[in-house]
Design a protein around this motif. Sequence first.
Motif, PDB file in Angstrom:
ATOM      1  N   ARG A  20      11.670   0.998-107.659  1.00 25.80           N
ATOM      2  CA  ARG A  20      11.161   1.408-106.354  1.00 25.80           C
ATOM      3  C   ARG A  20      12.240   1.254-105.279  1.00 25.80           C
ATOM      4  O   ARG A  20      12.332   2.062-104.356  1.00 25.80           O
ATOM      5  N   ARG A  21      13.028   0.189-105.410  1.00 24.15           N
ATOM      6  CA  ARG A  21      14.107  -0.020-104.452  1.00 24.15           C
ATOM      7  C   ARG A  21      15.121   1.130-104.544  1.00 24.15           C
ATOM      8  O   ARG A  21      15.548   1.671-103.519  1.00 24.15           O
ATOM      9  N   LEU A  22      15.482   1.498-105.769  1.00 26.22           N
ATOM     10  CA  LEU A  22      16.415   2.616-105.962  1.00 26.22           C
ATOM     11  C   LEU A  22      15.827   3.912-105.421  1.00 26.22           C
ATOM     12  O   LEU A  22      16.525   4.710-104.770  1.00 26.22           O
ATOM     13  N   GLU A  23      14.543   4.112-105.636  1.00 36.74           N
ATOM     14  CA  GLU A  23      13.874   5.319-105.161  1.00 36.74           C
ATOM     15  C   GLU A  23      13.894   5.376-103.624  1.00 36.74           C
ATOM     16  O   GLU A  23      14.112   6.436-103.024  1.00 36.74           O
ATOM     17  N   THR A  24      13.710   4.224-102.982  1.00 32.19           N
ATOM     18  CA  THR A  24      13.717   4.171-101.523  1.00 32.19           C
ATOM     19  C   THR A  24      15.095   4.525-100.962  1.00 32.19           C
ATOM     20  O   THR A  24      15.227   5.291 -99.998  1.00 32.19           O
ATOM     21  N   LEU A  25      16.134   3.970-101.576  1.00 30.89           N
ATOM     22  CA  LEU A  25      17.489   4.263-101.115  1.00 30.89           C
ATOM     23  C   LEU A  25      17.847   5.731-101.331  1.00 30.89           C
ATOM     24  O   LEU A  25      18.492   6.364-100.478  1.00 30.89           O
ATOM     25  N   LEU A  26      17.440   6.291-102.456  1.00 32.30           N
ATOM     26  CA  LEU A  26      17.706   7.704-102.717  1.00 32.30           C
ATOM     27  C   LEU A  26      16.989   8.602-101.712  1.00 32.30           C
ATOM     28  O   LEU A  26      17.530   9.621-101.284  1.00 32.30           O
ATOM     29  N   ALA A  27      15.790   8.219-101.346  1.00 29.81           N
ATOM     30  CA  ALA A  27      15.052   9.004-100.353  1.00 29.81           C
ATOM     31  C   ALA A  27      15.778   9.007 -99.015  1.00 29.81           C
ATOM     32  O   ALA A  27      15.843  10.029 -98.325  1.00 29.81           O
ATOM     33  N   LYS A  28      16.365   7.864 -98.633  1.00 30.09           N
ATOM     34  CA  LYS A  28      17.137   7.810 -97.389  1.00 30.09           C
ATOM     35  C   LYS A  28      18.364   8.709 -97.464  1.00 30.09           C
ATOM     36  O   LYS A  28      18.695   9.423 -96.512  1.00 30.09           O
ATOM     37  N   VAL A  29      19.040   8.699 -98.624  1.00 28.44           N
ATOM     38  CA  VAL A  29      20.236   9.528 -98.792  1.00 28.44           C
ATOM     39  C   VAL A  29      19.881  11.001 -98.752  1.00 28.44           C
ATOM     40  O   VAL A  29      20.548  11.813 -98.089  1.00 28.44           O
ATOM     41  N   GLU A  30      18.831  11.371 -99.456  1.00 24.83           N
ATOM     42  CA  GLU A  30      18.447  12.783 -99.539  1.00 24.83           C
ATOM     43  C   GLU A  30      17.947  13.316 -98.203  1.00 24.83           C
ATOM     44  O   GLU A  30      18.024  14.515 -97.943  1.00 24.83           O
ATOM     45  N   LYS A  31      17.457  12.435 -97.371  1.00 21.23           N
ATOM     46  CA  LYS A  31      16.946  12.865 -96.074  1.00 21.23           C
ATOM     47  C   LYS A  31      18.047  12.963 -95.025  1.00 21.23           C
ATOM     48  O   LYS A  31      18.079  13.899 -94.227  1.00 21.23           O
ATOM     49  N   GLY A  32      18.971  11.995 -95.021  1.00 22.56           N
ATOM     50  CA  GLY A  32      19.982  11.974 -93.958  1.00 22.56           C
ATOM     51  C   GLY A  32      21.402  11.787 -94.411  1.00 22.56           C
ATOM     52  O   GLY A  32      22.297  11.621 -93.582  1.00 22.56           O
ATOM     53  N   GLY A  33      21.669  11.790 -95.727  1.00 24.15           N
ATOM     54  CA  GLY A  33      23.025  11.611 -96.216  1.00 24.15           C
ATOM     55  C   GLY A  33      23.386  10.146 -96.390  1.00 24.15           C
ATOM     56  O   GLY A  33      22.659   9.238 -95.984  1.00 24.15           O
ATOM     57  N   ALA A  34      24.578   9.932 -97.007  1.00 25.23           N
ATOM     58  CA  ALA A  34      25.019   8.566 -97.293  1.00 25.23           C
ATOM     59  C   ALA A  34      25.241   7.751 -96.019  1.00 25.23           C
ATOM     60  O   ALA A  34      25.220   6.518 -96.057  1.00 25.23           O
ATOM     61  N   ALA A  35      25.464   8.430 -94.893  1.00 26.63           N
ATOM     62  CA  ALA A  35      25.685   7.709 -93.635  1.00 26.63           C
ATOM     63  C   ALA A  35      24.471   6.894 -93.214  1.00 26.63           C
ATOM     64  O   ALA A  35      24.591   5.969 -92.396  1.00 26.63           O
ATOM     65  N   LYS A  36      23.317   7.213 -93.747  1.00 27.80           N
ATOM     66  CA  LYS A  36      22.089   6.487 -93.406  1.00 27.80           C
ATOM     67  C   LYS A  36      22.030   5.107 -94.055  1.00 27.80           C
ATOM     68  O   LYS A  36      21.221   4.269 -93.658  1.00 27.80           O
ATOM     69  N   LEU A  37      22.869   4.882 -95.069  1.00 32.02           N
ATOM     70  CA  LEU A  37      22.834   3.609 -95.782  1.00 32.02           C
ATOM     71  C   LEU A  37      23.750   2.592 -95.122  1.00 32.02           C
ATOM     72  O   LEU A  37      24.853   2.925 -94.676  1.00 32.02           O
ATOM     73  N   ARG A  38      23.298   1.337 -95.095  1.00 23.05           N
ATOM     74  CA  ARG A  38      24.148   0.247 -94.614  1.00 23.05           C
ATOM     75  C   ARG A  38      25.134  -0.146 -95.702  1.00 23.05           C
ATOM     76  O   ARG A  38      25.026   0.284 -96.852  1.00 23.05           O
ATOM     77  N   ARG A  39      26.097  -0.970 -95.340  1.00 23.55           N
ATOM     78  CA  ARG A  39      27.149  -1.347 -96.280  1.00 23.55           C
ATOM     79  C   ARG A  39      26.576  -2.015 -97.524  1.00 23.55           C
ATOM     80  O   ARG A  39      26.939  -1.696 -98.655  1.00 23.55           O
ATOM     81  N   ASN A  40      25.661  -2.961 -97.337  1.00 24.95           N
ATOM     82  CA  ASN A  40      25.092  -3.669 -98.489  1.00 24.95           C
ATOM     83  C   ASN A  40      24.269  -2.736 -99.375  1.00 24.95           C
ATOM     84  O   ASN A  40      24.204  -2.905-100.595  1.00 24.95           O
ATOM     85  N   GLU A  41      23.653  -1.719 -98.754  1.00 23.93           N
ATOM     86  CA  GLU A  41      22.876  -0.762 -99.534  1.00 23.93           C
ATOM     87  C   GLU A  41      23.784   0.137-100.371  1.00 23.93           C
ATOM     88  O   GLU A  41      23.439   0.496-101.504  1.00 23.93           O
ATOM     89  N   LEU A  42      24.952   0.491 -99.826  1.00 24.96           N
ATOM     90  CA  LEU A  42      25.909   1.271-100.602  1.00 24.96           C
ATOM     91  C   LEU A  42      26.388   0.498-101.816  1.00 24.96           C
ATOM     92  O   LEU A  42      26.554   1.066-102.908  1.00 24.96           O
ATOM     93  N   LEU A  43      26.617  -0.794-101.642  1.00 20.30           N
ATOM     94  CA  LEU A  43      27.034  -1.625-102.765  1.00 20.30           C
ATOM     95  C   LEU A  43      25.909  -1.834-103.771  1.00 20.30           C
ATOM     96  O   LEU A  43      26.153  -2.041-104.979  1.00 20.30           O
TER      97      LEU A  43
END
Length: 331
Positions: A20-43
């Motif tokens: 579910r955590r992975l799904e949430t992060l992917l949804a953020k990326v697909e909606k607004g791109g990788a720029a939407k992720l914080r540094r810890n989320e990218l890692l």
Amino acid sequence: MAELQLKSHRFREEREADWRRLETLLAKVEKGGAAKLRRNELLEMPVLYQQALSSLSVARSISLDQSLVEYLESLCTRAYFFVYGTRTRLGERVLGFFRHEWPAAVRGLWRETLVSAAIMVVGAITAFVLVGQDPDWFYGFIPAELAGGRDPTASAASLRSTLYGEATLRDGLGVMAAFLFTHNSQVAIFAFALGFALCLPTAGLMVYNGCMLGAFLALFASHGLAFEATGWLMIHGVTELFAITLAGAAGFSIGWAVAFPGERTRVDAAAHAGRRAAMVMGGVVVMLFAAGLLEGFARQLIRHDLARYAVAAATGIFWAGYFYLPRKAPR
């Protein structure tokens, strides 16, 4: 069956939070791109992706329920494109195509472009000379029903009126213009698609397209209207004919690779040439669309000969500069 369902339930319960955590992060990326992720989320993304792959492997090996396997396959596929795929958005890809990729592909085919243009010019000159010597040759290149009375039997006044009058699709020249655009689009597609046959069909199409152009100009030239007819045609013809020339060049590049593959196999050589040729053809479609707009609007609205030549010259300078002027390489 009950034991299998219990095993599947426990398996899901132990790992579902990570999915579910992975799904949430992917949804953020697909909606607004990788720029939407914080540094810890990218890692965090690659770690969660590897965990999901491990879960998928286990689910397949112990034959858990198919719905769970399909869910994990979908999740891993989405994550794969983020972890290993390109990070550019659609707009960036389109911009890169028009700014660097298409012009670079066209420059890479400069030899084939010269050959394609030369063949078309030879066809045009041949038809122009033949029709000039014997007007009956006109019907060998342009069907009488298409000409709609704009043929060697027409008067100079009649032909002149078609160049400056209200050109609708019901007018003979309007029908011819619509036909020529459709014909040229087909020639461009077939010249590329048939290039694999050792360049011969592509060369034939270039010759025939040039012959049609030459026959058309020879008809008007025989009545002292060569200057006027050339301006009428070139206002959109510069873009349209350049597009056909590039399509022929793309076909020639594939045919040449098949005929002379070098150290590669013929299939590999054709595939290598085909990737660059396909890039060129993607742009040819854009050029044909632009030519259609020029034909549909500029040709109808601009009635002055010098203005028509000015538009033709401007489009020629634009395409030459766009494709062949030096530019900075992409980073």
